[in-house]
Motif scaffolding. Structure first.
Motif, PDB file in Angstrom:
ATOM      1  N   VAL A 459       0.861  -1.177   0.000  1.00  0.00           N
ATOM      2  CA  VAL A 459       0.000   0.000   0.000  1.00  0.00           C
ATOM      3  C   VAL A 459       0.899   1.230   0.000  1.00  0.00           C
ATOM      4  CG1 VAL A 459      -1.752   1.320   1.227  1.00  0.00           C
ATOM      5  CG2 VAL A 459      -1.814  -1.179   1.288  1.00  0.00           C
ATOM      6  N   THR A 460       0.690   2.119  -0.949  1.00  0.00           N
ATOM      7  CA  THR A 460       1.423   3.378  -0.969  1.00  0.00           C
ATOM      8  C   THR A 460       0.556   4.447  -1.610  1.00  0.00           C
ATOM      9  OG1 THR A 460       3.454   4.495  -1.697  1.00  0.00           O
ATOM     10  CG2 THR A 460       2.520   2.883  -3.205  1.00  0.00           C
ATOM     11  N   ASN A 461       0.735   5.679  -1.161  1.00  0.00           N
ATOM     12  CA  ASN A 461       0.024   6.769  -1.831  1.00  0.00           C
ATOM     13  C   ASN A 461       0.739   7.102  -3.141  1.00  0.00           C
ATOM     14  OD1 ASN A 461       2.268   8.398  -1.225  1.00  0.00           O
ATOM     15  ND2 ASN A 461       1.331   9.163   0.649  1.00  0.00           N
ATOM     16  N   ASN A 462       0.229   8.089  -3.837  1.00  0.00           N
ATOM     17  CA  ASN A 462       0.848   8.504  -5.095  1.00  0.00           C
ATOM     18  C   ASN A 462       1.370   9.935  -4.956  1.00  0.00           C
ATOM     19  OD1 ASN A 462       1.598   7.778  -7.781  1.00  0.00           O
ATOM     20  ND2 ASN A 462      -0.017   9.109  -8.572  1.00  0.00           N
ATOM     21  N   GLU A 463       1.990  10.176  -3.788  1.00  0.00           N
ATOM     22  CA  GLU A 463       2.479  11.520  -3.463  1.00  0.00           C
ATOM     23  C   GLU A 463       3.543  11.970  -4.456  1.00  0.00           C
ATOM     24  OE1 GLU A 463       1.856  14.715  -1.750  1.00  0.00           O
ATOM     25  OE2 GLU A 463       1.188  13.103  -0.422  1.00  0.00           O
ATOM     26  N   VAL A 464       3.449  13.230  -4.843  1.00  0.00           N
ATOM     27  CA  VAL A 464       4.447  13.855  -5.712  1.00  0.00           C
ATOM     28  C   VAL A 464       5.427  14.616  -4.830  1.00  0.00           C
ATOM     29  CG1 VAL A 464       4.801  15.573  -7.532  1.00  0.00           C
ATOM     30  CG2 VAL A 464       2.841  14.027  -7.633  1.00  0.00           C
ATOM     31  N   SER A 465       6.713  14.523  -5.137  1.00  0.00           N
ATOM     32  CA  SER A 465       7.724  15.192  -4.319  1.00  0.00           C
ATOM     33  C   SER A 465       7.486  16.699  -4.297  1.00  0.00           C
ATOM     34  CB  SER A 465       9.122  14.903  -4.854  1.00  0.00           C
ATOM     35  OG  SER A 465       9.336  15.576  -6.083  1.00  0.00           O
ATOM     36  N   GLU A 466       8.040  17.360  -3.286  1.00  0.00           N
ATOM     37  CA  GLU A 466       7.824  18.802  -3.134  1.00  0.00           C
ATOM     38  C   GLU A 466       8.346  19.577  -4.346  1.00  0.00           C
ATOM     39  OE1 GLU A 466       8.431  22.249   0.254  1.00  0.00           O
ATOM     40  OE2 GLU A 466       9.761  20.495   0.246  1.00  0.00           O
ATOM     41  N   ALA A 467       9.535  19.185  -4.828  1.00  0.00           N
ATOM     42  CA  ALA A 467      10.122  19.891  -5.971  1.00  0.00           C
ATOM     43  C   ALA A 467       9.274  19.706  -7.225  1.00  0.00           C
ATOM     44  CB  ALA A 467      11.540  19.394  -6.210  1.00  0.00           C
ATOM     45  N   GLU A 468       8.836  18.457  -7.470  1.00  0.00           N
ATOM     46  CA  GLU A 468       8.009  18.202  -8.657  1.00  0.00           C
ATOM     47  C   GLU A 468       6.645  18.875  -8.529  1.00  0.00           C
ATOM     48  OE1 GLU A 468       9.341  14.021 -10.630  1.00  0.00           O
ATOM     49  OE2 GLU A 468       8.302  13.882  -8.704  1.00  0.00           O
ATOM     50  N   SER A 469       6.119  18.907  -7.313  1.00  0.00           N
ATOM     51  CA  SER A 469       4.829  19.552  -7.080  1.00  0.00           C
ATOM     52  C   SER A 469       4.890  21.031  -7.452  1.00  0.00           C
ATOM     53  CB  SER A 469       4.435  19.387  -5.608  1.00  0.00           C
ATOM     54  OG  SER A 469       3.288  20.141  -5.315  1.00  0.00           O
ATOM     55  N   LYS A 470       5.966  21.683  -7.044  1.00  0.00           N
ATOM     56  CA  LYS A 470       6.125  23.106  -7.353  1.00  0.00           C
ATOM     57  C   LYS A 470       6.215  23.327  -8.863  1.00  0.00           C
ATOM     58  CE  LYS A 470       9.076  27.089  -6.320  1.00  0.00           C
ATOM     59  NZ  LYS A 470      10.306  27.544  -5.595  1.00  0.00           N
ATOM     60  N   ALA A 471       6.993  22.464  -9.534  1.00  0.00           N
ATOM     61  CA  ALA A 471       7.167  22.605 -10.981  1.00  0.00           C
ATOM     62  C   ALA A 471       5.859  22.358 -11.715  1.00  0.00           C
ATOM     63  CB  ALA A 471       8.241  21.643 -11.465  1.00  0.00           C
ATOM     64  N   LEU A 472       5.091  21.377 -11.277  1.00  0.00           N
ATOM     65  CA  LEU A 472       3.822  21.060 -11.939  1.00  0.00           C
ATOM     66  C   LEU A 472       2.803  22.182 -11.754  1.00  0.00           C
ATOM     67  CD1 LEU A 472       3.608  17.274 -11.022  1.00  0.00           C
ATOM     68  CD2 LEU A 472       3.765  18.205 -13.342  1.00  0.00           C
ATOM     69  N   ARG A 473       2.777  22.774 -10.563  1.00  0.00           N
ATOM     70  CA  ARG A 473       1.847  23.883 -10.322  1.00  0.00           C
ATOM     71  C   ARG A 473       2.186  25.074 -11.223  1.00  0.00           C
ATOM     72  NH1 ARG A 473      -1.479  22.964  -6.036  1.00  0.00           N
ATOM     73  NH2 ARG A 473      -0.758  21.467  -4.457  1.00  0.00           N
ATOM     74  N   GLU A 474       3.475  25.312 -11.419  1.00  0.00           N
ATOM     75  CA  GLU A 474       3.898  26.411 -12.284  1.00  0.00           C
ATOM     76  C   GLU A 474       3.463  26.183 -13.729  1.00  0.00           C
ATOM     77  OE1 GLU A 474       8.084  26.674 -11.680  1.00  0.00           O
ATOM     78  OE2 GLU A 474       7.920  27.767  -9.776  1.00  0.00           O
ATOM     79  N   GLN A 475       3.290  24.890 -14.090  1.00  0.00           N
ATOM     80  CA  GLN A 475       2.844  24.557 -15.442  1.00  0.00           C
ATOM     81  C   GLN A 475       1.319  24.507 -15.541  1.00  0.00           C
ATOM     82  OE1 GLN A 475       4.996  21.083 -17.134  1.00  0.00           O
ATOM     83  NE2 GLN A 475       6.407  21.329 -15.414  1.00  0.00           N
TER      84      GLN A 475
END
Length: 770
Positions: A459-475
């Motif tokens: 069992v694992t979530n599908n969490e996105v790393s903090e750095a990738e999260s920031k980059a994706l939000r910018e896109q």
């Protein structure tokens, strides 16, 4: 206490009085000794795949997860929402909202199939990966496997302060004054459910570092008061992480063990393991009536050594080294050339020797090996294979295009599991902090080593790393968008690692390089090494100091000294030691004494002879070779990563159903994967291809059957009576009486009432957990 209760009763505002009484009751239960921590605001989970509709509890995708709203109505994709705390209303675009599951609310889970890999068509064994918040997944596992899990292995976030985990969808870092109690609150909720799925003889293994080890130990003692904790430091970083004062080289695996749990003892490989059969000219079977070293070692089908058989009379000869007698194999000390030889110990030493013997399948021939050291499990583990950088980070990076921070060494997890389930070939293993998927990888390695059929659920979530999260939000992407989700840990690391390791290749067809170290061993004959030390003019005149100086020069291929100088005494004519693989003869006049001392020293590989005459050296070398013969060494078998593993895995995402739809029996298609898992995940997962709900399902290939229309009971009972493989039956009925009658009418013990068992589990479970 009584005075406070009297004062509370005087408060005229009934809602305020009730709230204060509840809070006082909670405070009254606080402990005065032990682990005390804040409960914190209950956890909330965003449900990006659950549609927002009237009555939904929601939050803003870009807001705080605990700032909750109730949807009053929806018109033209605009939701009128009431804030649950302030009561204020506002209009919010539905696209900006996400449904939220609150802690303590009953949820009704389903599993949405995402992908599968099948690399063992002849096997009924299927592993499972569930992409989900692990709290809700644990609630599901409690329905599927109450008290049935043999081993839970988890590697929770270490709470280092480096923003390595979230509470209520916010990163917890070193500036958070409540980070320890938030971590404990998060762990407590999950461990309480984990306790309910762990079998009575099952073992929980939790790995942790020093940031939370003391707190976790107290929490585990509180939740498992009837079990014993064994902390095992594991050196996973030999170079050390440079801390403020110390270089930290270890983490700790805490084994939570019950009285009925079994911890299996592990034989470590190396020069101390060798064939129980003797070698050389002195090893042939004696023809005297007093001979007691020619007898069978009796082994069962699982290669467990049962006992020693009776000594054979001199004129009795077995048909070969392995003789099948009923359900057992009689193993005799007969070499590959058919020559009858001796065991190292006589029949009278059976009780002393038996615990140190192991049966090995060497290319179809059963051999008996002896382990000279005790096999008791140690409480400190050091092994080069536990290096997380070498056998965690580098291994994953070599498989994937992405990187993953701080994965476990495959072999550290493998060995931890081995101690718990090596004697349970059909064990069920769960990891609800699965991360990169090392646990399932290790289970596949265990299974291939001993032909086991162990099943693993990750069992694992599908969490996105903090750095990738920031980059994706910018896109312009948000959580729940396909582009966002594909960067999550489950989809970018856990699943591809699992898939590639099973197939032995990547999606683009490139083959995995490298090899696995396994617990399998093979015997191999190697020649012993002889060295003439002919540079000494008068060997008999060597002083004690000279002998010590000479011994200090003896080095193995790695440059390590082979014999300690402390073994040299004033009258030493030679050195022979049970603990060292080298020997030296200082005085050739004592060759007969030396040979006598060497007679049972099969472990010695290097022979140093101090003599100037080449002819004398050759003669002595021949005598030793005749005495001991070639050396039979045990080597660790390696497995190419390109071979993959004969295993099958289903990958699901946890979804949620509407209770009313379930109650009305309108969700059978969605529930079917759960029934397959609850029945043991046997065979390929069944699917319903037509739009119409069937009257019944008879699935002998999956080991279960379902009666959907109870009016068809007679036909259903007749059909399952004709099948031998049906072990679990589900009856869809709202009548408790009808369920009992139908259960009584069949001969199958494991029966469940749908959908009542399902609904009650999550309604009652949520009340208990809150």
């Amino acid at each position: 206490m009584a005075a406070i209760n009297d004062l509370l009763r005087q408060i005229p505002d009934t809602s305020l009085r009730d709230r204060l009484e509840q809070e006082f009751a909670r405070l009254s239960k606080n402990k005065k000794f032990g682990l005390v921590f804040e409960e914190h605001i209950p956890e909330c989970t965003p449900l990006y795949d659950v549609p927002v509709k009237r009555g939904s509890t929601v939050a803003l995708k870009t807001g705080h997860i605990n700032d909750l709203y109730t949807v009053l109505k929806i018109e033209e994709d605009i939701a009128l929402c009431r804030n649950k705390t302030t009561g204020d209303t506002r209009n919010i675009p539905v696209s900006e909202l996400v449904s939220v599951a609150q802690f303590g609310e009953p949820i009704f889970p389903m599993l949405q199939p995402i992908a599968a890999v099948e690399n063992a068509r002849d096997s009924n064994l299927w592993h499972t990966i569930i992409e989900a918040d692990n709290y809700h997944a644990l609630q599901l596992l409690e329905y599927l496997y109450p008290k049935k899990v043999d081993c839970i292995y988890i590697d929770p976030p270490y709470n280092t302060g480096a923003r390595d985990w979230k509470y209520n969808n916010d990163y917890v870092d070193s500036t958070d004054n409540w980070r320890h109690s938030k971590w404990l609150s998060m762990m407590q909720k999950r461990l309480k459910i984990a306790k309910r799925i762990l079998a009575d003889d099952g073992v929980l293994i939790v790995t942790i570092d020093d940031n939370e080890q003391a707190h976790l130990t107290m929490l585990l003692n509180e939740i498992f008061p009837d079990r014993k904790l064994f902390p095992v430091p594991i050196q996973h970083n030999p170079r050390g992480t440079q801390g403020e004062k110390f270089a930290v080289t270890h983490e700790t695996a805490i084994f939570v063990v019950s009285k009925t749990s079994e911890i299996y003892k592990k034989s470590h490989l190396g020069g101390e393991i060798s064939n129980f059969r003797k070698w050389g000219n002195q090893s042939e079977r004696s023809k005297t009536a007093r001979a007691t070293t020619f007898y069978p070692v009796i082994v069962d089908k699982e290669l467990n050594i049962v006992k020693f058989g009776d000594v054979l009379p001199p004129d009795e000869h077995p048909a070969g080294a392995n003789v099948k007698v009923g359900d057992f194999i009689y193993v005799y000390p007969i070499d590959s050339n058919g020559i009858e030889r001796k065991w190292r110990y006589s029949k009278k030493n059976e009780n002393e020797v038996l615990p140190f013997l192991k049966a090995i399948d060497n290319s179809g021939t059963i051999e008996i090996h002896i382990q000279r050291e005790s096999e008791n499990t140690k409480t400190i583990w050091t092994d080069p294979l536990y290096n997380a950088e070498e056998y965690g980070t580098k291994m994953i990076n070599s498989m994937l295009d992405t990187t993953f921070s701080y994965p476990k060494s495959l072999y550290a997890v493998h060995d931890a599991l081995w101690h718990v389930v090596s004697g349970k070939p059909n064990a069920l293993i769960v990891d609800f902090f699965a991360g990169s998927g090392t646990t399932l990888h290790a289970v596949n390695l265990l299974n291939v080593e001993d032909n086991g059929n162990r099943r693993c659920i990750l069992v694992t979530n599908n969490e996105v790393s903090e750095a990738e999260s920031k980059a994706l939000r910018e896109q312009g992407y948000q959580p729940g968008d396909p582009e966002w989700e594909k960067h999550g840990i489950c989809r970018s690391v856990t699943w591809p690692r699992t898939k590639y390791s099973i197939l032995g290749k990547r999606d683009d067809g490139t083959i995995l390089s490298g090899e696995y170290f396994t617990n399998q061993i093979v015997s191999k004959e190697v020649k012993r090494s002889f060295y003439q030390l002919g540079f000494i003019d008068n060997p008999t005149d060597l002083t004690t100091a000279s002998k010590k100086q000479l011994v200090s020069l003896l080095r193995d291929k790695d440059g390590k000294q082979q014999l300690p100088q402390s073994l040299v005494k004033a009258d030493s004519k030679f050195i022979v030691s049970d603990k060292h693989s080298a020997t030296i003869l200082f005085d050739v006049n004592a060759v007969n004494e030396w040979l006598e001392a060497l007679e049972d020293q099969d472990h010695i590989t290097d022979f140093y002879i101090v003599v100037k005459s080449a002819a004398t050296f050759k003669e002595i070398k021949a005598q030793v070779s005749n005495l001991l013969g070639p050396m039979n060494v045990t080597l660790q078998v390696k497995r190419p990563m390109s071979d993959g593993f004969p295993a099958n895995v289903e990958y699901f995402k946890l979804g949620f159903l509407d209770k009313n739809s379930v109650s009305l029996g309108q969700q059978f298609r969605e529930i079917l994967p759960l029934l397959w898992l609850k029945s043991g995940a046997i065979g390929r997962r069944p699917e319903i291809n037509s739009d119409e709900e069937p009257d019944m399902l008879i699935l002998p290939q999956n080991g279960f059957a379902v009666l959907v229309d109870e009016t068809k009971y007679a036909e259903f009972a007749k059909k399952i009576s004709e099948e031998n493989n049906i072990k679990v039956v589900y009856f869809v009925t709202n009548s408790e009486e009808a369920f009992r009658e139908m259960t009584d009418g069949i001969k199958i013990k494991n029966t469940y009432q749908l959908y009542r068992d399902y609904i009650d589990n999550f309604v009652l479970g949520s009340r208990r957990d809150s």
